[in-house]
Design a protein around this motif. Structure first.
Motif, mmCIF file in Angstrom:
data_model
loop_
_atom_site.group_PDB
_atom_site.id
_atom_site.type_symbol
_atom_site.label_atom_id
_atom_site.label_comp_id
_atom_site.label_asym_id
_atom_site.label_seq_id
_atom_site.Cartn_x
_atom_site.Cartn_y
_atom_site.Cartn_z
ATOM 1 N N GLU A 111 -13.157 20.102 -17.916
ATOM 2 C CA GLU A 111 -14.223 20.145 -18.922
ATOM 3 C C GLU A 111 -14.731 18.754 -19.276
ATOM 4 O OE1 GLU A 111 -12.510 22.660 -21.930
ATOM 5 O OE2 GLU A 111 -12.861 24.356 -20.577
ATOM 6 N N LEU A 112 -13.809 17.815 -19.455
ATOM 7 C CA LEU A 112 -14.214 16.443 -19.791
ATOM 8 C C LEU A 112 -15.021 15.828 -18.648
ATOM 9 C CD1 LEU A 112 -10.842 15.232 -21.364
ATOM 10 C CD2 LEU A 112 -12.997 15.612 -22.608
ATOM 11 N N ALA A 113 -14.608 16.111 -17.431
ATOM 12 C CA ALA A 113 -15.308 15.548 -16.268
ATOM 13 C C ALA A 113 -16.724 16.132 -16.159
ATOM 14 C CB ALA A 113 -14.519 15.848 -14.995
ATOM 15 N N LEU A 114 -16.841 17.441 -16.352
ATOM 16 C CA LEU A 114 -18.170 18.078 -16.246
ATOM 17 C C LEU A 114 -19.083 17.588 -17.370
ATOM 18 C CD1 LEU A 114 -17.211 21.743 -15.231
ATOM 19 C CD2 LEU A 114 -17.926 19.848 -13.751
ATOM 20 N N CYS A 115 -18.506 17.365 -18.522
ATOM 21 C CA CYS A 115 -19.265 16.853 -19.654
ATOM 22 C C CYS A 115 -19.792 15.444 -19.333
ATOM 23 C CB CYS A 115 -18.341 16.865 -20.870
ATOM 24 S SG CYS A 115 -19.086 16.262 -22.343
ATOM 25 N N TRP A 116 -18.953 14.627 -18.726
ATOM 26 C CA TRP A 116 -19.369 13.263 -18.336
ATOM 27 C C TRP A 116 -20.530 13.325 -17.341
ATOM 28 C CZ3 TRP A 116 -19.482 10.352 -13.799
ATOM 29 C CH2 TRP A 116 -19.674 8.971 -13.967
ATOM 30 N N VAL A 117 -20.438 14.216 -16.382
ATOM 31 C CA VAL A 117 -21.500 14.333 -15.364
ATOM 32 C C VAL A 117 -22.817 14.715 -16.042
ATOM 33 C CG1 VAL A 117 -22.291 15.628 -13.338
ATOM 34 C CG2 VAL A 117 -19.903 14.913 -13.503
ATOM 35 N N SER A 118 -22.752 15.672 -16.984
ATOM 36 C CA SER A 118 -24.007 16.104 -17.616
ATOM 37 C C SER A 118 -24.606 14.988 -18.479
ATOM 38 C CB SER A 118 -23.796 17.395 -18.416
ATOM 39 O OG SER A 118 -22.983 17.113 -19.520
ATOM 40 N N LYS A 119 -23.765 14.078 -18.941
ATOM 41 C CA LYS A 119 -24.281 12.961 -19.754
ATOM 42 C C LYS A 119 -24.699 11.765 -18.912
ATOM 43 C CE LYS A 119 -21.880 13.863 -24.064
ATOM 44 N NZ LYS A 119 -20.526 13.729 -24.601
ATOM 45 N N HIS A 120 -24.458 11.831 -17.608
ATOM 46 C CA HIS A 120 -24.808 10.703 -16.728
ATOM 47 C C HIS A 120 -25.681 11.162 -15.563
ATOM 48 C CE1 HIS A 120 -21.541 8.956 -19.049
ATOM 49 N NE2 HIS A 120 -22.028 7.782 -18.710
ATOM 50 N N PRO A 121 -26.903 11.632 -15.881
ATOM 51 C CA PRO A 121 -27.773 12.118 -14.794
ATOM 52 C C PRO A 121 -28.191 11.001 -13.841
ATOM 53 C CG PRO A 121 -28.947 12.047 -16.897
ATOM 54 C CD PRO A 121 -27.528 11.717 -17.193
ATOM 55 N N GLU A 122 -27.982 9.739 -14.267
ATOM 56 C CA GLU A 122 -28.391 8.615 -13.416
ATOM 57 C C GLU A 122 -27.460 8.410 -12.220
ATOM 58 O OE1 GLU A 122 -26.894 8.404 -16.283
ATOM 59 O OE2 GLU A 122 -25.310 6.887 -16.149
ATOM 60 N N VAL A 123 -26.266 8.997 -12.265
ATOM 61 C CA VAL A 123 -25.332 8.809 -11.142
ATOM 62 C C VAL A 123 -25.871 9.566 -9.926
ATOM 63 C CG1 VAL A 123 -22.963 9.160 -10.315
ATOM 64 C CG2 VAL A 123 -23.366 8.575 -12.714
ATOM 65 N N PRO A 124 -26.133 8.851 -8.826
ATOM 66 C CA PRO A 124 -26.744 9.527 -7.682
ATOM 67 C C PRO A 124 -25.752 10.446 -6.961
ATOM 68 C CG PRO A 124 -26.256 7.239 -7.131
ATOM 69 C CD PRO A 124 -25.852 7.429 -8.562
ATOM 70 N N PRO A 125 -26.173 11.666 -6.631
ATOM 71 C CA PRO A 125 -25.282 12.548 -5.880
ATOM 72 C C PRO A 125 -25.144 12.063 -4.426
ATOM 73 C CG PRO A 125 -27.392 13.628 -6.278
ATOM 74 C CD PRO A 125 -27.453 12.300 -6.956
ATOM 75 N N PRO A 126 -24.061 12.347 -3.746
ATOM 76 C CA PRO A 126 -22.903 13.065 -4.264
ATOM 77 C C PRO A 126 -22.001 12.158 -5.092
ATOM 78 C CG PRO A 126 -22.499 12.430 -1.983
ATOM 79 C CD PRO A 126 -23.885 11.964 -2.317
#
Ligand code: GLN
Length: 295
Positions: A111-126
């Motif tokens: 949950e903490l990891a998914l929350c971090w991802v949603s707050k950091h849309p600038e991180v380029p996938p993958p």
């Protein structure tokens, strides 16, 4: 004396009553639920079918198998090792005695990891993820499945655990996005940089393990024992961290025992001086995760 489970014509209800009573007598706290789960496992039926057919007779072979499985559980073998399955974050994973059984508390890290991802849309996938001490592959597989665009490197010292982890990646259909490495902590990952690092390391203190339930002592000690203060393995990983985290933005999530949160937080603050370090509690209100974030 004849037991219900030995009669070829016993019904599901009779077997369930017998199984629950046997488990209760053996001191299994959740004997009601575990009795149902054992029966469903042996008969290969879901809960709805079990209760719909509660008066149906059970084949003698299945009744005999239920008796064997119940005896194992009464001998305090963990249920997950008997059924070979454990649910985690809504997915059924395979477990064997070669791996730690996934705990519901570990879902907090997801949950903490998914929350971090949603707050950091600038991180380029993958998103590049490392799972250090992957065991059954629980975190690696779950993150690969939850985040379509993720590439995961998972490490474990135990070749037997990696067999289970690879099997789970196949089960969940994420094997093309996970690389598994046999090695010590971050050693196989040293030439890479990750935006997310998971570490559910062995963190149980020696005195805690000695006092643990008999089921816990059936799990691999190398997956549990963190030495006298629970920090032995964290202490070894900490100096390797700076070389593997992405300095432009990353999150490291360490599962902990409530007894080790301060020590783990200190080690991470020292290892990653530019990170902000905090402690997160699980649903039971206990310190369960130390998070280090670099922005
Ligand atoms: N949570 C597990 C236990 O308390 C320990 C898991 C671990 O050491 N990583 O039994």
């Amino acid at each position: 004396m004849e037991r219900e489970g030995e009669r070829g014509d016993a019904s599901i209800r009779e077997l369930l009553v017998w199984c629950r009573a046997r488990l209760k007598y053996a001191g299994i706290e959740e004997y009601q639920l575990e009795g149902e789960l054992l029966l469903q496992h042996v008969l290969e039926i879901d809960p709805a079918r079990m209760f719909a057919g509660i008066n149906d007779p059970v084949e003698p072979e299945a009744a005999a198998e239920l008796r064997r499985s119940t005896d194992r559980r009464a001998g305090r073998e963990p249920l997950a090792y008997i059924t070979g399955r454990k649910a985690f974050y809504g997915r059924e994973l395979e477990v064997t005695p070669d791996v730690l059984i996934p705990r519901p508390e570990t879902e907090l890290l997801v949950e903490l990891a998914l929350c971090w991802v949603s707050k950091h849309p600038e991180v380029p996938p993958p998103i590049r993820i490392a799972d250090i001490g992957t065991g059954s592959g629980t975190l690696a597989v779950t993150l690969a499945a939850e985040l379509g665009a993720a590439s995961v490197d998972a490490v474990d010292l135990s070749p037997a655990a990696l067999v289970v982890a690879r099997g789970n990646a196949m089960r969940i259909g994420v094997e093309d996005r996970i690389e598994f490495y046999e090695g010590d902590l971050a050693a196989p990952l040293e030439r890479q940089r990750y935006q997310m690092v998971f570490a559910n390391l062995p963190y149980v203190r020696s005195d805690t393990l000695e006092a643990a339930q008999p089921e816990v002592r059936r799990e691999p000690v190398m997956a549990l024992l963190g030495g006298e203060d629970g920090l032995d393995v964290v202490r070894r990983l900490a100096p390797m961290l700076e070389a593997v985290v992405d300095p432009s933005g990353c999150i490291a999530l360490f599962e902990i025992d409530p007894l080790t949160f301060a020590g783990t937080a200190d080690l991470l603050s020292e290892a990653l001086p530019t990170a902000s370090v905090r402690v997160e509690k699980d649903l039971a209100g206990l310190e369960r995760c130390v998070v280090a974030e670099i922005d």
